[in-house]
Design an enzyme around this catalytic site. Sequence first.
Site, short mmCIF file in Angstrom:
data_model
loop_
_atom_site.label_atom_id
_atom_site.label_comp_id
_atom_site.label_asym_id
_atom_site.label_seq_id
_atom_site.Cartn_x
_atom_site.Cartn_y
_atom_site.Cartn_z
N ASN A 209 -39.95 5.73 -32.73
CA ASN A 209 -41.44 6.26 -33.08
C ASN A 209 -41.97 5.42 -34.13
OD1 ASN A 209 -40.71 7.61 -35.55
ND2 ASN A 209 -39.22 8.73 -34.08
N ASP A 277 -36.80 13.55 -30.59
CA ASP A 277 -36.49 15.07 -30.00
C ASP A 277 -35.54 14.74 -28.84
OD1 ASP A 277 -37.88 16.47 -31.67
OD2 ASP A 277 -39.60 15.90 -30.50
N LYS A 287 -27.63 -4.12 -19.75
CA LYS A 287 -29.09 -4.44 -19.71
C LYS A 287 -29.54 -3.88 -18.36
CE LYS A 287 -33.18 -7.28 -20.37
NZ LYS A 287 -33.44 -8.73 -20.24
N PRO A 304 -29.73 16.96 -31.37
CA PRO A 304 -29.64 17.97 -32.30
C PRO A 304 -30.70 18.10 -33.32
CG PRO A 304 -28.10 16.26 -32.68
CD PRO A 304 -28.76 15.82 -31.42
N ILE A 306 -31.63 18.27 -36.98
CA ILE A 306 -30.82 18.04 -38.41
C ILE A 306 -31.13 19.07 -39.10
CG2 ILE A 306 -30.48 16.35 -40.13
CD1 ILE A 306 -30.97 14.28 -37.71
N PHE A 324 -40.18 18.55 -42.89
CA PHE A 324 -41.69 18.02 -42.93
C PHE A 324 -42.28 18.60 -41.49
CE2 PHE A 324 -43.35 14.74 -46.15
CZ PHE A 324 -42.17 14.91 -46.63
N LYS A 338 -42.81 26.45 -37.63
CA LYS A 338 -41.73 25.37 -37.52
C LYS A 338 -40.78 26.01 -38.84
CE LYS A 338 -42.99 21.30 -35.89
NZ LYS A 338 -43.49 20.15 -35.92
N LYS A 342 -36.91 27.09 -37.86
CA LYS A 342 -35.78 26.21 -38.40
C LYS A 342 -35.10 26.86 -39.47
CE LYS A 342 -37.90 22.04 -36.29
NZ LYS A 342 -37.59 20.50 -36.29
N1 CTP Z 1 -36.31 17.31 -37.46
C1 CTP Z 1 -34.63 17.21 -37.43
N2 CTP Z 1 -34.08 16.94 -36.33
C2 CTP Z 1 -34.81 16.75 -35.10
C3 CTP Z 1 -36.08 17.01 -35.07
C4 CTP Z 1 -36.90 17.38 -36.26
O1 CTP Z 1 -34.15 17.11 -38.54
N3 CTP Z 1 -34.09 16.61 -34.16
C5 CTP Z 1 -36.84 17.82 -38.60
C6 CTP Z 1 -37.75 16.47 -39.20
O2 CTP Z 1 -37.10 15.85 -40.08
C7 CTP Z 1 -38.79 17.36 -39.93
C8 CTP Z 1 -39.16 18.65 -39.05
O3 CTP Z 1 -37.52 18.67 -38.39
O4 CTP Z 1 -38.42 17.85 -41.29
C9 CTP Z 1 -40.03 18.66 -38.07
O5 CTP Z 1 -40.27 17.60 -37.34
P1 CTP Z 1 -41.37 17.51 -36.33
O6 CTP Z 1 -41.19 16.27 -35.74
O7 CTP Z 1 -42.79 17.74 -37.10
O8 CTP Z 1 -40.96 18.66 -35.55
P2 CTP Z 1 -40.25 19.03 -34.08
O9 CTP Z 1 -38.90 19.87 -34.37
O10 CTP Z 1 -40.01 17.54 -33.43
O11 CTP Z 1 -41.17 19.89 -33.16
P3 CTP Z 1 -42.42 19.24 -32.42
O12 CTP Z 1 -42.11 17.74 -31.88
O13 CTP Z 1 -42.51 19.94 -31.08
O14 CTP Z 1 -43.65 19.43 -32.97
#
Ligand code: CTP
Length: 401
Positions: A209, A277, A287, A304, A306, A324, A338, A342
């Site tokens: 990303n 995600d 490859k 997972p 985190i 965040f 969120k 979380k």
């Molecule tokens: N985060 C994490 N581990 C993941 C996904 C997210 O630790 N597998 C943490 C990010 O570092 C951030 C927060 O979760 O602090 C939210 O991340 P965000 O991408 O906004 O949310 P998602 O949980 O991915 O939800 P969505 O994509 O459905 O908005």
Amino acid sequence: MLAGKRILLLVAGGIAAYKSLDLIRRLRERGASVRVVLTASGAKFVTPLSLAALSGDKVYGDLFSLTDESEMGHIRLSREADLLVVAPATANILARMAQGLASDLATTVLLATDKPVLAAPSMNTRMWEHPATRANIATLMSRGTLFVGPGAGNLACGEVGDGRLADVMDIVAAIESYFSASAPLAGKRALVTSGPTFEAIDPVRFIGNRSSGKQGHAIAAALARLGADTTLVSGPVAEPDPAGVRVVHIESAREMLEACQAALPADVAVCAAAVADWRVRDAAGQKMKKGASGTPSLDLVENPDILATLSAAGNARPRLVVGFAAETENVIANAQAKRAKKNCDWIVANDVSANAGVFGGDENTVHLISANGVEDWPRMAKDAVADQLAQRIRDHLSKVA
Ligand code: CTP
């Protein structure tokens, strides 16, 4: 001791200016970064080339240089420093500081700064004892300028008395003692995640990303500057490792989780990484080739979380867990949801829709969401967001000691 500290050294025109070269070397040996502003008269005693070679950075001197001002304005010179050090501080520059003159780049920075200033005077003993200089020193002291020296001894002019630039190691000690008094997070441990994760599809392709890691890296640097023992777990980014921070480089979400768990216990965890995600269930060992089997489809499994894992870590849970929320719509409502889901303490919510320019940009507009409600912060540089957040973390940890 000075790891990660950013020092802006202002070198004025005195015979002792050559000692600034040794000062830079000593400060860098201790982990500080040094950026130099040289006055026109300073340049008569020491060359910009020597200062640049030792500081490893460009030397600034011209207030009206279009290139300098567009690359690094005088305000930014001060903003990107933790301490301004004037060494040698001549009678002339002290007088201009006391008067509030902004007659060259050095004095303009000194007038525009909100950072602490440490001056190391150096001049002829009669100049030092002159009532005008005494009055200037008194004025500057009353405004909070810190001083080191001058010492007594043989002066370059052949006279003996006060006015000698303090020994370089005494200037270093004064800088260290300033920072040890301003290290409110000393003894605290911080864990920060930053950047994207890359999830392998095959040995050459991955799912990733657009996260640049700028915000997460800035937060790790800001916490380290406040004295926290800081571990940064970073995905692949172009950002350099912040000084004074232990950096663990990882690629995938699972590696990030493992590195975070290994970094516990921590007093505070800030999850600023844009973790993928999903990952590919079975990444190909070789490859993938175009061929008879047609266009492949990717079988994804969820990674997972985190942030959620750290928030649910029982006894190992950091006292403060900050997440965040990157949102493109309904920023506050989604971020609040969120936070609840979380189970973290704070969420820093930001709008990452295409027109907000957050990804890869230097600025951010965020909202801090906690149990106490929502705070809207003005748009500011990511470094400033990091400093504000680090201050808030300091306030919080000092309350729940
Ligand atoms: N985060 C994490 N581990 C993941 C996904 C997210 O630790 N597998 C943490 C990010 O570092 C951030 C927060 O979760 O602090 C939210 O991340 P965000 O991408 O906004 O949310 P998602 O949980 O991915 O939800 P969505 O994509 O459905 O908005």
